[in-house]
Design a protein around this motif. Structure first.
Motif, PDB file in Angstrom:
ATOM      1  N   LYS A 176       0.861  -1.175   0.000  1.00  0.00           N
ATOM      2  CA  LYS A 176       0.000   0.000   0.000  1.00  0.00           C
ATOM      3  C   LYS A 176       0.905   1.235   0.000  1.00  0.00           C
ATOM      4  CE  LYS A 176      -3.393   2.471   2.833  1.00  0.00           C
ATOM      5  NZ  LYS A 176      -4.139   2.468   4.120  1.00  0.00           N
ATOM      6  N   TRP A 177       0.599   2.206  -0.857  1.00  0.00           N
ATOM      7  CA  TRP A 177       1.384   3.432  -0.941  1.00  0.00           C
ATOM      8  C   TRP A 177       0.516   4.626  -0.541  1.00  0.00           C
ATOM      9  CZ3 TRP A 177       6.509   4.162  -3.006  1.00  0.00           C
ATOM     10  CH2 TRP A 177       7.145   2.968  -3.386  1.00  0.00           C
ATOM     11  N   VAL A 178       1.080   5.492   0.293  1.00  0.00           N
ATOM     12  CA  VAL A 178       0.408   6.733   0.702  1.00  0.00           C
ATOM     13  C   VAL A 178       1.367   7.883   0.448  1.00  0.00           C
ATOM     14  CG1 VAL A 178      -0.671   8.016   2.583  1.00  0.00           C
ATOM     15  CG2 VAL A 178      -0.898   5.514   2.488  1.00  0.00           C
ATOM     16  N   VAL A 179       0.907   8.874  -0.315  1.00  0.00           N
ATOM     17  CA  VAL A 179       1.766  10.009  -0.669  1.00  0.00           C
ATOM     18  C   VAL A 179       1.108  11.303  -0.209  1.00  0.00           C
ATOM     19  CG1 VAL A 179       2.897  11.267  -2.541  1.00  0.00           C
ATOM     20  CG2 VAL A 179       2.651   8.767  -2.685  1.00  0.00           C
ATOM     21  N   TYR A 180       1.829  12.068   0.581  1.00  0.00           N
ATOM     22  CA  TYR A 180       1.341  13.369   1.027  1.00  0.00           C
ATOM     23  C   TYR A 180       1.853  14.446   0.083  1.00  0.00           C
ATOM     24  CZ  TYR A 180      -0.476  11.417   5.359  1.00  0.00           C
ATOM     25  OH  TYR A 180      -1.208  10.703   6.267  1.00  0.00           O
ATOM     26  N   TYR A 181       0.973  15.388  -0.267  1.00  0.00           N
ATOM     27  CA  TYR A 181       1.317  16.437  -1.220  1.00  0.00           C
ATOM     28  C   TYR A 181       0.796  17.790  -0.724  1.00  0.00           C
ATOM     29  CZ  TYR A 181      -3.559  16.293  -2.741  1.00  0.00           C
ATOM     30  OH  TYR A 181      -4.931  16.351  -2.760  1.00  0.00           O
ATOM     31  N   HIS A 182       1.297  18.880  -1.375  1.00  0.00           N
ATOM     32  CA  HIS A 182       0.905  20.238  -0.972  1.00  0.00           C
ATOM     33  C   HIS A 182      -0.087  20.880  -1.941  1.00  0.00           C
ATOM     34  CE1 HIS A 182       2.979  21.372   2.670  1.00  0.00           C
ATOM     35  NE2 HIS A 182       4.078  20.786   2.250  1.00  0.00           N
ATOM     36  N   LYS A 183       0.175  20.732  -3.249  1.00  0.00           N
ATOM     37  CA  LYS A 183      -0.638  21.423  -4.251  1.00  0.00           C
ATOM     38  C   LYS A 183      -1.309  20.407  -5.174  1.00  0.00           C
ATOM     39  CE  LYS A 183       2.755  25.179  -4.387  1.00  0.00           C
ATOM     40  NZ  LYS A 183       3.757  25.862  -5.242  1.00  0.00           N
ATOM     41  N   ASN A 184      -2.471  20.794  -5.716  1.00  0.00           N
ATOM     42  CA  ASN A 184      -3.188  19.915  -6.634  1.00  0.00           C
ATOM     43  C   ASN A 184      -2.382  19.630  -7.889  1.00  0.00           C
ATOM     44  OD1 ASN A 184      -5.489  19.478  -5.072  1.00  0.00           O
ATOM     45  ND2 ASN A 184      -6.428  21.396  -5.749  1.00  0.00           N
ATOM     46  N   SER A 185      -1.610  20.630  -8.359  1.00  0.00           N
ATOM     47  CA  SER A 185      -0.774  20.435  -9.545  1.00  0.00           C
ATOM     48  C   SER A 185       0.284  19.363  -9.269  1.00  0.00           C
ATOM     49  CB  SER A 185      -0.103  21.742  -9.945  1.00  0.00           C
ATOM     50  OG  SER A 185       0.686  22.256  -8.874  1.00  0.00           O
ATOM     51  N   GLU A 186       0.780  19.358  -8.043  1.00  0.00           N
ATOM     52  CA  GLU A 186       1.765  18.351  -7.637  1.00  0.00           C
ATOM     53  C   GLU A 186       1.120  16.968  -7.629  1.00  0.00           C
ATOM     54  OE1 GLU A 186       4.519  17.321  -3.693  1.00  0.00           O
ATOM     55  OE2 GLU A 186       3.211  19.073  -3.715  1.00  0.00           O
ATOM     56  N   LYS A 187      -0.101  16.894  -7.150  1.00  0.00           N
ATOM     57  CA  LYS A 187      -0.812  15.618  -7.093  1.00  0.00           C
ATOM     58  C   LYS A 187      -1.005  15.036  -8.499  1.00  0.00           C
ATOM     59  CE  LYS A 187      -5.241  13.499  -5.953  1.00  0.00           C
ATOM     60  NZ  LYS A 187      -6.666  13.740  -5.644  1.00  0.00           N
ATOM     61  N   THR A 188      -1.383  15.883  -9.437  1.00  0.00           N
ATOM     62  CA  THR A 188      -1.609  15.437 -10.820  1.00  0.00           C
ATOM     63  C   THR A 188      -0.342  14.851 -11.422  1.00  0.00           C
ATOM     64  OG1 THR A 188      -3.301  17.146 -11.114  1.00  0.00           O
ATOM     65  CG2 THR A 188      -2.382  16.157 -13.112  1.00  0.00           C
ATOM     66  N   GLU A 189       0.775  15.530 -11.223  1.00  0.00           N
ATOM     67  CA  GLU A 189       2.063  15.032 -11.741  1.00  0.00           C
ATOM     68  C   GLU A 189       2.430  13.697 -11.115  1.00  0.00           C
ATOM     69  OE1 GLU A 189       5.225  18.238 -13.020  1.00  0.00           O
ATOM     70  OE2 GLU A 189       4.461  18.717 -11.020  1.00  0.00           O
ATOM     71  N   LEU A 190       2.231  13.604  -9.809  1.00  0.00           N
ATOM     72  CA  LEU A 190       2.578  12.372  -9.097  1.00  0.00           C
ATOM     73  C   LEU A 190       1.705  11.206  -9.535  1.00  0.00           C
ATOM     74  CD1 LEU A 190       3.161  13.851  -5.526  1.00  0.00           C
ATOM     75  CD2 LEU A 190       4.886  12.736  -6.955  1.00  0.00           C
ATOM     76  N   GLU A 191       0.416  11.457  -9.735  1.00  0.00           N
ATOM     77  CA  GLU A 191      -0.490  10.403 -10.190  1.00  0.00           C
ATOM     78  C   GLU A 191      -0.030   9.831 -11.527  1.00  0.00           C
ATOM     79  OE1 GLU A 191      -4.915  11.333  -8.381  1.00  0.00           O
ATOM     80  OE2 GLU A 191      -4.210  12.520 -10.083  1.00  0.00           O
ATOM     81  N   GLU A 192       0.342  10.733 -12.435  1.00  0.00           N
ATOM     82  CA  GLU A 192       0.803  10.297 -13.761  1.00  0.00           C
ATOM     83  C   GLU A 192       2.104   9.501 -13.648  1.00  0.00           C
ATOM     84  OE1 GLU A 192      -0.669  10.528 -16.773  1.00  0.00           O
ATOM     85  OE2 GLU A 192      -2.399  11.209 -15.611  1.00  0.00           O
ATOM     86  N   TYR A 193       2.972   9.941 -12.760  1.00  0.00           N
ATOM     87  CA  TYR A 193       4.265   9.277 -12.591  1.00  0.00           C
ATOM     88  C   TYR A 193       4.080   7.858 -12.041  1.00  0.00           C
ATOM     89  CZ  TYR A 193       8.969   8.248 -10.867  1.00  0.00           C
ATOM     90  OH  TYR A 193      10.172   7.651 -10.612  1.00  0.00           O
ATOM     91  N   PHE A 194       3.328   7.719 -10.967  1.00  0.00           N
ATOM     92  CA  PHE A 194       3.112   6.399 -10.358  1.00  0.00           C
ATOM     93  C   PHE A 194       2.366   5.461 -11.309  1.00  0.00           C
ATOM     94  CE2 PHE A 194       4.200   8.506  -6.401  1.00  0.00           C
ATOM     95  CZ  PHE A 194       4.776   7.494  -5.650  1.00  0.00           C
ATOM     96  N   LYS A 195       1.479   6.040 -12.099  1.00  0.00           N
ATOM     97  CA  LYS A 195       0.679   5.244 -13.026  1.00  0.00           C
ATOM     98  C   LYS A 195       1.562   4.504 -14.035  1.00  0.00           C
ATOM     99  CE  LYS A 195      -3.399   5.809 -15.998  1.00  0.00           C
ATOM    100  NZ  LYS A 195      -4.315   6.821 -16.583  1.00  0.00           N
ATOM    101  N   LYS A 196       2.696   5.122 -14.397  1.00  0.00           N
ATOM    102  CA  LYS A 196       3.626   4.490 -15.344  1.00  0.00           C
ATOM    103  C   LYS A 196       4.143   3.151 -14.818  1.00  0.00           C
ATOM    104  CE  LYS A 196       5.490   8.862 -17.109  1.00  0.00           C
ATOM    105  NZ  LYS A 196       6.722   9.712 -17.152  1.00  0.00           N
ATOM    106  N   PHE A 197       4.164   3.007 -13.502  1.00  0.00           N
ATOM    107  CA  PHE A 197       4.697   1.799 -12.874  1.00  0.00           C
ATOM    108  C   PHE A 197       3.580   0.930 -12.290  1.00  0.00           C
ATOM    109  CE2 PHE A 197       7.821   5.163 -12.823  1.00  0.00           C
ATOM    110  CZ  PHE A 197       8.944   4.543 -13.358  1.00  0.00           C
ATOM    111  N   ASN A 198       2.343   1.241 -12.698  1.00  0.00           N
ATOM    112  CA  ASN A 198       1.165   0.492 -12.238  1.00  0.00           C
ATOM    113  C   ASN A 198       1.049   0.486 -10.717  1.00  0.00           C
ATOM    114  OD1 ASN A 198       0.063  -0.350 -14.779  1.00  0.00           O
ATOM    115  ND2 ASN A 198       1.775  -1.787 -14.954  1.00  0.00           N
TER     116      ASN A 198
END
Length: 305
Positions: free
Chosen positions: A275-297
């Motif tokens: 299980k992975w939990v990622v804390y973020y500050h800005k919505n723009s940061e969240k969008t980038e992170l979602e796309e990044y993690f998605k590449k690795f399923n």
């Protein structure tokens, strides 16, 4: 006391691995931004305003421009060492009419001068800054599982002093201020730089008396500004060996920059099913992170903090 029940409970306990970046310390009110380091250097006269201007101008720098807030200062410590060697010799060629030792030393002195300003930013001045960061007013602000494990990229002892986490539960991957630290980048490999410079200049006249000694200076600088990412992955791997991890929790770590190497070459491979939990500050940061993690399923739970 039901020790048997406690042991059984620990057996089925969800074991967490926390990955801690500088955002964690900043969240606790600590002045650990590299812009704070810049102010520290100026305030304590470790760097003059003129030296600061020259450093930020970036002569011979091969990395991208230094950001105003110094957020990429470690990458900015990478230079075109070949050009620096060349310019040092052009400025101070060997004068055979000069019988003094200076005919051999002037080029070497010039090599040292070219690195004089970045050399003030690394080493003892950096350690003095980290050592000066006061943790007295930092409060326990986050609900942390104190039985978990922690990989921190910070040089401070926030986990130890604010959260009372035991030393054997913490890996300071880039070091800690009262021991050896890694401050720099993965481009300044001293052995690679040495080999490249030797290959370019070893056939030059007066190599042993001039060029080689100048190259020694650049190699030493690289030794003090090199982050060996592959070696760090091995360190991480050995430290986590035999530790059963069920959940990864990331606080304040810049995953999308150079440290992505650790995720892509080890963490994502070994702990993909966790299980992975990622804390973020800005919505723009969240969008980038979602796309990044998605590449690795991998599909973490994202929480704003």
């Amino acid at each position: 006391m039901d020790t048997k029940g406690t042991q059984l409970g620990n057996l089925f306990k969800n074991m967490k691995l926390y990955i801690i970046g500088n955002g964690f310390d900043i969240h606790h009110g600590l002045k650990t931004k590299y812009s704070d380091y810049k102010e520290f250097l100026l305030k304590n006269n470790f760097l003059s305003a003129n030296e600061l201007r020259k450093f930020e101008a970036g002569d011979y720098r091969i990395s991208k421009l230094l950001e105003e807030d110094w957020s990429n200062v470690e990458e900015a410590l990478c230079y075109d060492f070949s050009e620096m060697v060349y310019q040092a010799y052009v400025t101070f060629p060997v004068d055979l009419m000069d019988d003094s030792d200076s005919r051999w030393d002037n080029m070497v002195i010039e090599c040292d001068r070219l690195l004089s300003i970045p050399s003030k930013i690394i080493g003892n001045n950096f350690l003095k800054w980290i050592s000066s960061i006061n943790l007295d007013n930092a409060k326990n602000k986050i609900d942390i599982d104190k039985s978990g494990y922690f990989i921190t990229f910070n040089y401070t002892k926030t986990l130890e002093q604010v959260y009372n986490i035991k030393n054997n539960q913490i890996l300071h991957l880039h070091g800690i201020y009262d021991r050896k630290i890694q401050f720099g980048n993965n481009e300044n490999n001293p052995n690679v730089i040495r080999e490249e410079l030797d290959r370019q200049y070893s056939d030059k006249e007066w190599y042993g008396a001039t060029y080689s000694r100048g190259i020694d200076i650049f190699q030493k600088y690289c030794l003090n500004t090199y982050k060996d990412l592959e070696k760090n992955v091995k360190l991480m791997k050995n430290w986590l060996k035999k530790k059963k991890i069920d959940e990864i929790v990331i606080y304040g770590h810049k995953i999308l920059e150079v440290d992505s190497f650790y995720y892509e070459n080890y963490l994502f491979k070994i702990f993909k099913s966790c299980k992975w939990v990622v804390y973020y500050h800005k919505n723009s940061e969240k969008t980038e992170l979602e796309e990044y993690f998605k590449k690795f399923n991998i599909f973490p739970k994202f929480l704003i903090w």
